[in-house]
Design an enzyme around this catalytic site. Structure first.
Site, short mmCIF file in Angstrom:
data_model
loop_
_atom_site.label_atom_id
_atom_site.label_comp_id
_atom_site.label_asym_id
_atom_site.label_seq_id
_atom_site.Cartn_x
_atom_site.Cartn_y
_atom_site.Cartn_z
N GLY A 12 -1.36 3.33 -48.56
CA GLY A 12 -0.70 4.10 -49.61
C GLY A 12 -0.06 3.21 -50.66
N GLY A 13 -0.22 1.89 -50.51
CA GLY A 13 0.33 0.94 -51.47
C GLY A 13 -0.74 0.41 -52.41
CB VAL A 14 -0.43 -1.44 -55.61
CG1 VAL A 14 0.39 -2.66 -55.21
CG2 VAL A 14 -1.36 -1.78 -56.76
CG ASP A 15 -0.62 -5.34 -52.20
OD1 ASP A 15 -0.68 -5.61 -53.41
OD2 ASP A 15 0.41 -5.52 -51.51
CG MET A 35 -4.57 2.80 -38.85
SD MET A 35 -4.57 1.17 -38.10
CE MET A 35 -4.52 1.63 -36.37
CB CYS A 97 2.26 -3.90 -35.61
SG CYS A 97 1.50 -2.42 -36.29
N GLY A 121 -5.39 -4.92 -47.20
CA GLY A 121 -4.93 -5.42 -48.49
C GLY A 121 -4.03 -6.63 -48.39
CB CYS A 194 6.68 0.17 -41.44
SG CYS A 194 6.06 0.18 -39.74
#
Length: 351
Positions: A12-15, A35, A97, A121, A194
C-alpha cells in the site's frame, strides 16, 4: 520464450507500487498480493493499506489477492517480540518477519498461483555471485538502503526474489509513481514497527502480554551497588539515557540488563564501548561458512554506518566479530550484519 510471472507484495506504499510498475515494464506478468498481518490493535491501518494496494493494482491493471497470515504473524513475530523484551533483549521483529512470514507466505502463494518469482519494494538488490551463491547487496541509495533487515533470507528464497526498487533513489521512485498516476505517490513512509502504530512498545507489552511482565527491580552499578528502583526491565535498552529518573548529578546510561536478577546496570558513557560481539542464529549469504577469519564491515543496528572488523566462526552456529575501533551500545537481541564490499556475508542475533 514464455513470459515469466512474478508475485509482488503490495504494502500500500509507494515503493512496492512503483516496483510493480517496473516489473511490468521489464516484461513480467505481475500479480499483486497484500499479506494481512496486522492484529486487531492496528486493524484500521491494515485495512487502509489493503485498500491502497487494491487501488494500485487496479491502476496497473494487474490481478490482486489478499492473503491472511495473521496467525503466523502472531506466533512467529509478536510472540518472539514479547519474549525477547521479557528476557532482557531488544528484538528486531522485521528481521524475523521477513524470513518466516513474508517470504514464506509469498513463495507459498507463488507456488499456488504458478509464479516463477516473488518481489518486494525493498531498497536492496539480489545478485548471484561468482561462487554460485545468492546475496542481498546494497541498493543504489545509501539513505534508504534496507539490506540490514534482509540478512536472514535463505538461498532458496533469494534465488526466486526480485527487488527492482534497489536500482533507484527514493525520489526517482516517487517520480515514477507520479508519472503513472499512482495515488500513493506522495504517501509517507511506513512506521518502524507495523503492529504498534503509536510506537509505544511499553504500552503494547502491558496491554497484550499473555503473561506478567518483569516487575520493578534495582538499578545497580556494574559492581552491584544499588542506585534506585527501575520500572521493569522491558522499559530499558542498552545505551538509554532518558527516562531513568536517577539523580546522579551527571549523565548516566544503561550498560546492561540482567534478567536473571531483574537488575538494570547503570554506567558511564565510556562503559558502552566495546570491540567484540558474538552472534548466533547465523545466516550465511555470500559464503556458506567461514573457513578462516575474514575482514568485513559490520552493522550493529539499522542506523549504524558499519565499521571494519574481523569475523571468525567459533561454532556451528556462532560467529565472533572483533572491530578495529570500539563500538557504542552493542545490544543483545539486535541483529549484526556483515558485508564484504556491497554484499551481505552473514548476519545473526547478538548474544
Amino acid at each position: 520464450m514464455l513470459r515469466q510471472t512474478v508475485i509482488i507484495g503490495l504494502s500500500g506504499g509507494v515503493d512496492s507500487s512503483a516496483a510493480a510498475f517496473l516489473l511490468k515494464e521489464q516484461g513480467y506478468s505481475v500479480i499483486g498480493v497484500t499479506m494481512r498481518l496486522w492484529p486487531e490493535s492496528s486493524e484500521e491501518a491494515g485495512l487502509a493499506a489493503i485498500e491502497d494496494a487494491r487501488q494500485v493494482a487496479d491502476t496497473l491493471n494487474i490481478p490482486f489477492h489478499v492473503l491472511d497470515f495473521r496467525s503466523e504473524f502472531e506466533s512467529d513475530v509478536i510472540t518472539y517480540f514479547m519474549d525477547e523484551y521479557r528476557n532482557g533483549r531488544t528484538p528486531n521483529p522485521c528481521v524475523i518477519c521477513n524470513r518466516r512470514v513474508k517470504w514464506t507466505g509469498l513463495l507459498q502463494a507463488a507456488d499456488r498461483l504458478g509464479a516463477d518469482f516473488v518481489a518486494t519494494g525493498h531498497y536492496a538488490r539480489v545478485r548471484k555471485l561468482d561462487n554460485g551463491r545468492f546475496a542481498v547487496c546494497r541498493s543504489a541509495t545509501d539513505s534508504k538502503d534496507q539490506t540490514y533487515a534482509l540478512y536472514n533470507l535463505t538461498q532458496e528464497q533469494l534465488s526466486r526474489t526480485l527487488m527492482p526498487a534497489g536500482e533507484y533513489e527514493k525520489e526517482q521512485i516517487r517520480e515514477i509513481a507520479q508519472s503513472i498516476g499512482l495515488h500513493v505517490a506522495g504517501k509517507k513512509d511506513s512506521q518502524e514497527i507495523c503492529f504498534i502504530p503509536d510506537q509505544d512498545y511499553n504500552r503494547y507489552l502491558e496491554e497484550h502480554s499473555p503473561s506478567p511482565l518483569p516487575p520493578q527491580g534495582n538499578f545497580v552499578t556494574a559492581g552491584g551497588d544499588v542506585l534506585g528502583t527501575h520500572r521493569g526491565i522491558t522499559h530499558y535498552t542498552i545505551g538509554q539515557r532518558k527516562g531513568l529518573n536517577l539523580a546522579m548529578g551527571r549523565p548516566v546510561f544503561v550498560t546492561a540488563l540482567r534478567p536473571d536478577t531483574n537488575e538494570v546496570v547503570i554506567g558511564e558513557s565510556e562503559d558502552l564501548f566495546t570491540k567484540k560481539l558474538v552472534i548466533r542464529q547465523v545466516n550465511f549469504q555470500a559464503l556458506s561458512s567461514l573457513a578462516e577469519p575474514v575482514r568485513a564491515s559490520g552493522k550493529i543496528r539499522y542506523a549504524h554506518r558499519g565499521a571494519p572488523c574481523i569475523l571468525t566462526q567459533t561454532g556451528p552456529d556462532e560467529v565472533e566479530a572483533v572491530f578495529e575501533e570500539p563500538q557504542r551500545a552493542i545490544t543483545p537481541g539486535q541483529a549484526a550484519v556483515f558485508y564484504q564490499r556491497d554484499a551481505i556475508l552473514c548476519g545473526g542475533l547478538i548474544v
